[in-house]
Scaffold this active site. Sequence first.
Site, PDB file in Angstrom:
ATOM      1  N   ASP A 247       1.088   2.787  -1.864  1.00 39.43           N
ATOM      2  CA  ASP A 247       1.384   1.652  -0.979  1.00 39.43           C
ATOM      3  C   ASP A 247       1.370   2.184   0.461  1.00 39.43           C
ATOM      4  O   ASP A 247       1.502   3.393   0.678  1.00 39.43           O
ATOM      5  CB  ASP A 247       2.776   1.055  -1.298  1.00 39.43           C
ATOM      6  CG  ASP A 247       2.909  -0.409  -0.886  1.00 39.43           C
ATOM      7  OD1 ASP A 247       2.910  -1.282  -1.772  1.00 39.43           O
ATOM      8  OD2 ASP A 247       3.012  -0.678   0.329  1.00 39.43           O
TER       9      ASP A 247
ATOM     10  N   TYR B  78      -7.270 -16.407   3.818  1.00 41.23           N
ATOM     11  CA  TYR B  78      -6.831 -15.751   2.578  1.00 41.23           C
ATOM     12  C   TYR B  78      -7.770 -16.101   1.428  1.00 41.23           C
ATOM     13  O   TYR B  78      -8.209 -15.229   0.671  1.00 41.23           O
ATOM     14  CB  TYR B  78      -5.396 -16.189   2.257  1.00 41.23           C
ATOM     15  CG  TYR B  78      -4.827 -15.633   0.966  1.00 41.23           C
ATOM     16  CD1 TYR B  78      -4.410 -14.307   0.888  1.00 41.23           C
ATOM     17  CD2 TYR B  78      -4.702 -16.434  -0.168  1.00 41.23           C
ATOM     18  CE1 TYR B  78      -3.875 -13.797  -0.293  1.00 41.23           C
ATOM     19  CE2 TYR B  78      -4.172 -15.934  -1.343  1.00 41.23           C
ATOM     20  CZ  TYR B  78      -3.759 -14.624  -1.402  1.00 41.23           C
ATOM     21  OH  TYR B  78      -3.240 -14.116  -2.576  1.00 41.23           O
TER      22      TYR B  78
ATOM     23  N   THR C  48       7.337 -13.640  -5.986  1.00 40.65           N
ATOM     24  CA  THR C  48       7.555 -12.353  -5.327  1.00 40.65           C
ATOM     25  C   THR C  48       7.911 -12.616  -3.859  1.00 40.65           C
ATOM     26  O   THR C  48       7.878 -13.765  -3.400  1.00 40.65           O
ATOM     27  CB  THR C  48       6.266 -11.500  -5.350  1.00 40.65           C
ATOM     28  OG1 THR C  48       5.266 -12.188  -4.572  1.00 40.65           O
ATOM     29  CG2 THR C  48       5.744 -11.291  -6.757  1.00 40.65           C
TER      30      THR C  48
HETATM   31  N1  NAD Z   1       2.591 -13.698  -5.232  1.00 42.01           N
HETATM   32  C1  NAD Z   1       1.648 -14.623  -5.462  1.00 42.01           C
HETATM   33  O1  NAD Z   1       1.903 -15.832  -5.559  1.00 42.01           O
HETATM   34  C2  NAD Z   1       0.212 -14.182  -5.648  1.00 42.01           C
HETATM   35  C3  NAD Z   1      -0.678 -15.078  -6.257  1.00 42.01           C
HETATM   36  C4  NAD Z   1      -2.003 -14.694  -6.434  1.00 42.01           C
HETATM   37  C5  NAD Z   1      -2.412 -13.442  -6.016  1.00 42.01           C
HETATM   38  N2  NAD Z   1      -1.524 -12.596  -5.429  1.00 42.01           N
HETATM   39  C6  NAD Z   1      -2.024 -11.295  -4.996  1.00 42.01           C
HETATM   40  O2  NAD Z   1      -1.329 -10.295  -5.708  1.00 42.01           O
HETATM   41  C7  NAD Z   1      -1.266  -9.104  -4.914  1.00 42.01           C
HETATM   42  C8  NAD Z   1       0.159  -8.596  -4.858  1.00 42.01           C
HETATM   43  O3  NAD Z   1       0.970  -9.626  -4.356  1.00 42.01           O
HETATM   44  P1  NAD Z   1       2.583  -9.611  -4.458  1.00 42.01           P
HETATM   45  O4  NAD Z   1       2.982 -11.000  -4.715  1.00 42.01           O
HETATM   46  O5  NAD Z   1       3.059  -8.527  -5.359  1.00 42.01           O
HETATM   47  O6  NAD Z   1       2.922  -9.272  -2.930  1.00 42.01           O
HETATM   48  P2  NAD Z   1       3.977  -8.253  -2.291  1.00 42.01           P
HETATM   49  O7  NAD Z   1       4.023  -8.616  -0.850  1.00 42.01           O
HETATM   50  O8  NAD Z   1       5.234  -8.241  -3.076  1.00 42.01           O
HETATM   51  O9  NAD Z   1       3.231  -6.845  -2.469  1.00 42.01           O
HETATM   52  C9  NAD Z   1       2.070  -6.496  -1.733  1.00 42.01           C
HETATM   53  C10 NAD Z   1       2.134  -5.012  -1.438  1.00 42.01           C
HETATM   54  O10 NAD Z   1       0.933  -4.647  -0.754  1.00 42.01           O
HETATM   55  C11 NAD Z   1       1.289  -3.655   0.206  1.00 42.01           C
HETATM   56  N3  NAD Z   1       0.296  -3.550   1.255  1.00 42.01           N
HETATM   57  C12 NAD Z   1       0.100  -4.361   2.319  1.00 42.01           C
HETATM   58  N4  NAD Z   1      -0.886  -3.869   3.095  1.00 42.01           N
HETATM   59  C13 NAD Z   1      -1.337  -2.748   2.484  1.00 42.01           C
HETATM   60  C14 NAD Z   1      -2.344  -1.800   2.799  1.00 42.01           C
HETATM   61  N5  NAD Z   1      -3.078  -1.883   3.915  1.00 42.01           N
HETATM   62  N6  NAD Z   1      -2.544  -0.765   1.935  1.00 42.01           N
HETATM   63  C15 NAD Z   1      -1.786  -0.644   0.823  1.00 42.01           C
HETATM   64  N7  NAD Z   1      -0.796  -1.494   0.495  1.00 42.01           N
HETATM   65  C16 NAD Z   1      -0.589  -2.537   1.310  1.00 42.01           C
HETATM   66  C17 NAD Z   1       2.638  -4.113   0.736  1.00 42.01           C
HETATM   67  O11 NAD Z   1       3.356  -3.045   1.346  1.00 42.01           O
HETATM   68  C18 NAD Z   1       3.317  -4.625  -0.533  1.00 42.01           C
HETATM   69  O12 NAD Z   1       4.092  -3.618  -1.164  1.00 42.01           O
HETATM   70  C19 NAD Z   1      -1.870  -9.483  -3.558  1.00 42.01           C
HETATM   71  O13 NAD Z   1      -3.233  -9.069  -3.524  1.00 42.01           O
HETATM   72  C20 NAD Z   1      -1.793 -10.994  -3.535  1.00 42.01           C
HETATM   73  O14 NAD Z   1      -2.794 -11.567  -2.716  1.00 42.01           O
HETATM   74  C21 NAD Z   1      -0.210 -12.941  -5.248  1.00 42.01           C
END
Ligand code: NAD
Length: 273
Positions: free
Chosen positions: A43, A166, A203
């Site tokens: 991360d 996005y 999340t």
């Molecule tokens: N939560 C939702 O509703 C949802 C739905 C569909 C898809 N997603 C996707 O799932 C993935 C994870 O989402 P989440 O809900 O766990 O979010 P989250 O914010 O809890 O976790 C995302 C993580 O990515 C890290 N991050 C940000 N920029 C970064 C970089 N440049 N390099 C490495 N790490 C980096 C952050 O520090 C964080 O720990 C994302 O790609 C998001 O688009 C989430």
Amino acid sequence: MNKLLQLKDGTCRTALVTGAAGGIGSATAKALSNHGAKVMVTDVNEAALSALVDEIRAEGGEAMAAALDVGDPESWQQARQQVFDSWGPLSILVNNAGIDVVKSVADTSLADWDRLFRVNSTGMFLGTQCFLDDLHAAGQAGGVRSSIINMSSICGNVGVAFQSAYSATKGAVRMFTKAAAVEFGTLGLQLRINSIHPGTVDTAFAAQCLTELGEAGFAPSPAEARAAIRAAHPIGDMAQGDEIADAIVFLASDLSRFMTGSEMMVDGGYTAQ
Ligand SMILES: NC(=O)c1ccc[n+]([C@@H]2O[C@H](COP(=O)([O-])OP(=O)(O)OC[C@H]3O[C@@H](n4cnc5c(N)ncnc54)[C@H](O)[C@@H]3O)[C@@H](O)[C@H]2O)c1
């Protein structure tokens, strides 16, 4: 009996998860470990990873952590060297890191657009390219095709108001995955690649997004935005991180051995409507 992510001789497959400090990433790292993989958790927020490593080790798993900014090619090379030196060629890559911006098209700046693409799309491309040879080598050596799982979203399939940038990044993930799958098959690489498309997952990411959607006028308040989002999923709720993680384990494992280039909807029926 061997676990899902162990080879026939009992060897543990190796996995790297990006964005592993977050909700879906940490659940995925734990699930991969529970099913027998050694996991490198990465991360930009490295400080948040040590508790996760401790948790995995306390459950009897093997894990290590590294700082990895997915938009930085050099950062990928360092992580690749660390995992190779410790465990040999990688077998499972989960390109999960992602960020969101909730804004109208009119309000989205070029800087917003570039920042989103850097993390959500370019990061996935760089990771895939960085580990390509290792993943192929691990697939050949283990007799089980390696697996890349790219994090898309329902926003990669259907339009969502105030999330145009996005959605564009997640559409890019979806189509890169399909083109790469065809190419890897053509080249005979021992590697599968699929995208995963969650609905809303409960999340920190979703909480922030819902707050901003409420502020943007999608619903009168964040609480009402939350209720509306839950109702928009036919299953009647948002997902929990482990519900996405289990699907990722399936895509990583040989249970999905005939799947490549597919888009797995894990969305509580959102896109079935
Ligand atoms: N939560 C939702 O509703 C949802 C739905 C569909 C898809 N997603 C996707 O799932 C993935 C994870 O989402 P989440 O809900 O766990 O979010 P989250 O914010 O809890 O976790 C995302 C993580 O990515 C890290 N991050 C940000 N920029 C970064 C970089 N440049 N390099 C490495 N790490 C980096 C952050 O520090 C964080 O720990 C994302 O790609 C998001 O688009 C989430």
